[in-house]
Design a protein around this motif. Structure first.
Motif, PDB file in Angstrom:
ATOM      1  N   TYR A  35       0.835  -1.209   0.000  1.00 12.35           N
ATOM      2  CA  TYR A  35       0.000   0.000   0.000  1.00 12.35           C
ATOM      3  C   TYR A  35       0.866   1.254   0.000  1.00 12.35           C
ATOM      4  CZ  TYR A  35      -3.327   3.545   1.462  1.00 12.35           C
ATOM      5  OH  TYR A  35      -4.089   4.690   1.521  1.00 12.35           O
ATOM      6  N   SER A  39       0.323   3.393  -3.394  1.00 11.97           N
ATOM      7  CA  SER A  39      -0.837   4.268  -3.213  1.00 11.97           C
ATOM      8  C   SER A  39      -0.715   5.559  -4.017  1.00 11.97           C
ATOM      9  CB  SER A  39      -1.009   4.592  -1.719  1.00 11.97           C
ATOM     10  OG  SER A  39       0.157   5.211  -1.201  1.00 11.97           O
ATOM     11  N   SER A  51      -5.858   2.380  -3.071  1.00 13.98           N
ATOM     12  CA  SER A  51      -5.760   1.039  -2.496  1.00 13.98           C
ATOM     13  C   SER A  51      -5.996  -0.051  -3.538  1.00 13.98           C
ATOM     14  CB  SER A  51      -6.759   0.887  -1.351  1.00 13.98           C
ATOM     15  OG  SER A  51      -8.078   1.116  -1.804  1.00 13.98           O
TER      16      SER A  51
END
Length: 465
Positions: A35, A39, A51
């Motif tokens: 992540y 991201s 996400s």
């Protein structure tokens, strides 16, 4: 009928605990770093979802954990039965990715088959399938390792798979496959002379594969001097060095990486270790290295303590797949080896790689817990029959409680026959003291006693009559 069952839990071993703990820690660490590394770029790219890769990673991790739980309980019997199917599926998939219109091309490489978001990488299945095939082949006939001709079927299957993987092209995965098979041969007792011949042949073939491909030659020259072309062939290596150097001992902070924002290519896959080094510093890299060390220690101990050769080779092979893959990724990111495109196990984003490694970890946990043997789960059953029914044991692990007040049928409920005991000894094995006199005196005494008993019995019958 009333049935009560009590299943005994399987004892947890030290190796089992270490493998499970290290795997879950790596998965949690991987979810955070995937992540963090993806991201920003996924939010600013066409997906618009920060996400996006995290969701796909969690789905793959969930599928892999379900498979891990199943294979950690089912034992090696199911795995051995599925080995031919896995090997055929892997080889057919490796052929299919090379066919136009079937294989999916990403960044100039055709490594996936499937449709839409469902894509499978057959080379990842081939890693596990070849480990299981090698363990079964050598485990059934250990004498095969005495000569190169004995392991010819394994070399043929591994060679075909490696050539198909190189044709995708994916030299890094082919190196993982070859080194894993070499590790299995070493564990099985392959002669050193034959092993040196095999390694020499693999080095020659690897150099030929590098020299016959322009982009592989560029990677080799970039490894030797990445700063000679920092905007071209050495761009990825240079950006990885900058990321790790910027992190220092403790890093710039989680989520604060700069290199992951369109500077470091494939930051959430092959180069996720560089993001870890920048955000968490060498402390974070050391923690990851320690978790892989736990897998190495527990996996090799499980292989050593396995109860048969097949289980030993399976445990050693799965451990080798994880360690070889992790080592190549570490070396490539740190600039110790050329870039190979091998993901970091359990941490890098990669659906097929993550699911296959979790399946293999499930098998390894089963071997660490049971030694490769089938697990017996004793149970306690109470069976109460109705009128005219009867209770009987269901198996050798079943205790039957009979219904009170029911008369046993003829032949049931009798006391077990006593064993004959040798003269002069007791039933507990203690020898009785010898009587005074000889055997002739004992015989005469017993005859007199029988005659006197018969006489008394006759007198009682006459008196009653």
């Amino acid at each position: 009928m009333r049935l009560l069952r009590r299943r005994e839990p399987v004892a947890m071993t030290f190796e089992h605990s270490m493998l499970r703990t290290a795997t879950l820690c790596l998965l949690a660490f991987g979810a955070v770093m995937v992540y963090s590394a993806s991201s920003g770029t996924s939010l600013l790219s066409h997906t618009g979802d920060s996400s996006f890769y995290l969701k796909r990673y969690l789905v793959s991790a969930g599928i892999g954990l379900v498979a891990l739980m199943y294979f950690s309980r089912c034992g090696l019997t199911v795995v051995r039965r599925l080995t031919p199917v896995l090997l055929v599926v892997a080889l057919v998939g490796l052929l299919a990715v090379l066919l136009p219109g079937v294989g999916i091309s990403v960044n100039g490489a055709r490594r996936w088959v499937g449709f839409g978001t469902f894509q499978v990488q057959p080379s990842e299945i081939a890693k596990l399938a070849l480990v299981l095939y090698a363990a079964g082949l050598i485990g059934d006939k250990p004498a095969r390792v005495r000569s190169i001709e004995g392991v010819a079927p394994l070399l043929l299957a591994g060679g075909v798979a490696a050539l198909l993987i190189v044709a995708e092209p994916d030299l890094g995965t082919a190196i993982v496959v070859c080194m894993t098979l070499v590790a299995i041969l070493m564990v099985s007792g392959f002669r050193v002379r034959h092993l040196m011949i095999l390694l020499g042949g693999l080095v020659v073939l690897g150099l030929l594969a590098i020299m016959t491909s322009a982009y592989r030659r560029d990677r080799l020259t970039a490894f030797l001097d990445p700063w000679a072309d920092p905007r071209g062939s050495g761009f990825q290596s240079v950006q990885a060095m900058i990321a790790i150097g910027s992190g220092g001992p403790f890093g710039v902070g989680l989520g604060e990486s700069v290199q992951k924002l369109f500077y470091l290519p494939e930051a959430h896959t092959d180069m996720v270790l560089a993001v870890i080094g920048e955000e968490l510093g060498m402390v974070g890299v050391s923690v990851v290295l320690f978790l892989y060390g736990m897998i190495a220690y527990a996996g090799l101990r499980a292989a050593r303590m396995a109860k048969d050769l097949y289980a030993k080779l399976v445990a050693a092979g799965i451990t080798s797949v994880i360690l070889v893959q992790a080592t190549l990724n570490f070396f490539a990111v740190l600039g110790i080896a050329p870039l190979t495109g091998v993901p970091l196990p359990f941490i890098s984003y990669g659906n097929s790689n993550l699911v296959v490694l979790l399946v293999g970890m499930g098998v390894l946990i089963n071997i660490a817990q049971t030694g490769g043997a089938a697990v017996r789960r004793p149970r306690l059953e109470a069976v109460a029959g109705g009128r005219g029914g009867r209770s009987r044991p269901r198996s050798e692990d079943t205790i039957t409680i009979k219904r009170l007040g029911k008369k046993p049928k003829r032949g049931q409920g009798r006391a077990p026959a006593r064993k004959k005991v040798a003269k002069g000894s007791s039933r507990l094995g203690v020898k009785r003291p010898a009587r005074k006199g000889g055997d002739a005196e004992d015989l005469d005494r017993s005859r007199r006693d029988r005659r006197s008993r018969r006489a008394r019995a006759g007198n009682r019958r006459r008196a009653a009559g």
